[in-house]
Design a protein around this motif. Structure first.
Motif, PDB file in Angstrom:
ATOM      1  N   UNK A 186       1.118  -1.378  -0.201  1.00  0.00           N
ATOM      2  CA  UNK A 186      -0.101   0.238  -0.245  1.00  0.00           C
ATOM      3  C   UNK A 186       1.111   1.050   0.032  1.00  0.00           C
ATOM      4  N   UNK A 187       1.093   2.319  -0.818  1.00  0.00           N
ATOM      5  CA  UNK A 187       1.413   3.465  -1.056  1.00  0.00           C
ATOM      6  C   UNK A 187       0.489   4.287  -0.471  1.00  0.00           C
ATOM      7  N   UNK A 188       0.012   4.742   0.429  1.00  0.00           N
ATOM      8  CA  UNK A 188       0.212   6.347   1.021  1.00  0.00           C
ATOM      9  C   UNK A 188       0.556   7.314   0.398  1.00  0.00           C
ATOM     10  N   UNK A 189      -0.051   8.934   0.140  1.00  0.00           N
ATOM     11  CA  UNK A 189       0.189   9.944  -0.460  1.00  0.00           C
ATOM     12  C   UNK A 189      -0.464  10.795   0.896  1.00  0.00           C
ATOM     13  N   UNK A 190      -0.713  11.724   1.870  1.00  0.00           N
ATOM     14  CA  UNK A 190      -1.846  11.997   2.083  1.00  0.00           C
ATOM     15  C   UNK A 190      -3.274  11.367   2.844  1.00  0.00           C
ATOM     16  N   UNK A 191      -4.081  11.928   1.841  1.00  0.00           N
ATOM     17  CA  UNK A 191      -4.881  11.287   1.754  1.00  0.00           C
ATOM     18  C   UNK A 191      -5.553   9.951   0.824  1.00  0.00           C
ATOM     19  N   UNK A 192      -4.912   9.772  -0.141  1.00  0.00           N
ATOM     20  CA  UNK A 192      -4.648   9.080  -1.429  1.00  0.00           C
ATOM     21  C   UNK A 192      -4.082   7.174  -0.644  1.00  0.00           C
TER      22      UNK A 192
END
Length: 328
Positions: A187-193
């Motif tokens: 899982x890659x997360x960037x802020x709310x994405x």
């Protein structure tokens, strides 16, 4: 877009290690009880991580867990001396490779004891390191780990981004092997994405039709589980990337899969950047966060929840170490 320089050896190069040298250490090492008193939470995490991902280089470990390469080297040497980790250095065509670390005999005993299992249940054998060092898949495994350690370590400089979850090929096969056998799931997360994705790390050794055939398994998995992760295909060169795109575009569209490709020519040190091209007509390369924006229907894969069959050794290992504690 200009390609970035390619390394002469190791992940991303065309050279695969063909032999290895090992480092000696004292014949006797501390027992599990003594080790437990000596090791930090970060050391125990590292033993779990190396068990999960089979082999990590000094640079990969430093990237994830240490303030500098020198501090990583010092601690890794200590862990090697206590047989928590084994190590080898592949022979290369030119120059020298970094030290490569695997789980050592004391580390295997330690993990088994912490999980309440006997050491044989770990699957560790005295030939463990030699099998990895001489394995024809060593370059492939290092390439997967190079890509994902960069993504995980991104959180150290950009706290709102990174990998909250990273499963190895073995863990993915344990969960979904009836349908698919990806090289990793993360899982890659960037802020709310959030971008949940399977990874296929293509070294160029498989014929294109064989790579295409894998898409059927991913489509069957999505249909059976009603979940929708993306599929990222990472390859060695921009030319192989283009060949894959031509081969896979029609099948990906007909199977309704969200697929994006990239190559080591672009993703050398910042694989979260604008290097990923969706398999869609006239698609431009974008970031991992951009893929999550373009594909709002993505959802994590089914089968991630712990079950009664899980042990401390089959649960996901956090990609980053625990907060520093005493002696870490």
């Amino acid at each position: 877009m200009p390609a970035l320089p390619r390394p002469a050896h190791g992940p991303g190069s065309r050279y695969t290690a063909r032999a290895a040298t090992t480092r000696t250490r004292p014949a006797r090492h501390a027992d599990v009880a003594t080790l437990t008193r000596r090791l930090t939470d970060r050391d125990l995490w590292l033993a779990h991580l190396v068990h999960e991902h089979r082999v990590l280089t000094t640079h990969q470990v430093a990237r994830l867990a240490y303030p500098s390469l020198r501090s990583a080297q010092r601690r890794l040497r200590d862990l090697h001396q206590h047989a928590v980790l084994d190590s080898f250095r592949p022979l290369t065509a030119s120059g020298s490779a970094p030290e490569h670390y695997t789980l050592g005999p004391a580390g295997a005993a330690l993990l088994a004891a912490h999980a309440g299992l006997d050491a044989a249940a770990l699957g560790w054998r005295p030939t463990h390191t030699a099998r990895i060092a001489y394995s024809p898949s060593l370059g492939h495994d290092l390439g997967v780990n190079e890509l994902l350690t960069h993504l995980a370590a991104h959180a150290r400089t950009t706290p709102e981004a990174g990998l909250p979850l990273w499963l190895s090929e073995r863990s993915a096969a344990r969960r979904w092997g009836d349908f698919i056998r990806p090289d990793a799931y993360a899982h890659y997360r960037d802020g709310d994405l959030l971008l949940p994705f399977f990874l296929e790390y293509d070294t160029g050794s498989q014929p294109l039709p064989r790579v295409e055939a894998k898409l059927t398994g991913y489509a069957a998995f999505l249909t059976a589980t009603s979940t929708r992760p993306a599929l990222l295909i990472h390859t060695r060169t921009a030319s192989r990337d283009q060949a894959l795109r031509r081969q896979l575009a029609t099948a990906a569209r007909e199977l309704d899969l969200h697929v994006a490709t990239s190559s080591t020519d672009y993703t050398t040190t910042d694989p979260w950047g604008p290097w990923w091209a969706p398999l869609e007509p006239a698609a431009r390369r974008t970031t991992l966060a951009g893929l999550a924006t373009q594909w709002p229907g993505l959802a994590p894969a089914a089968g991630l929840e712990p079950t009664d069959a899980d042990t401390a050794l089959t649960l996901p290992v956090p990609p980053l170490p625990p907060a520093p504690g005493a002696g870490s």
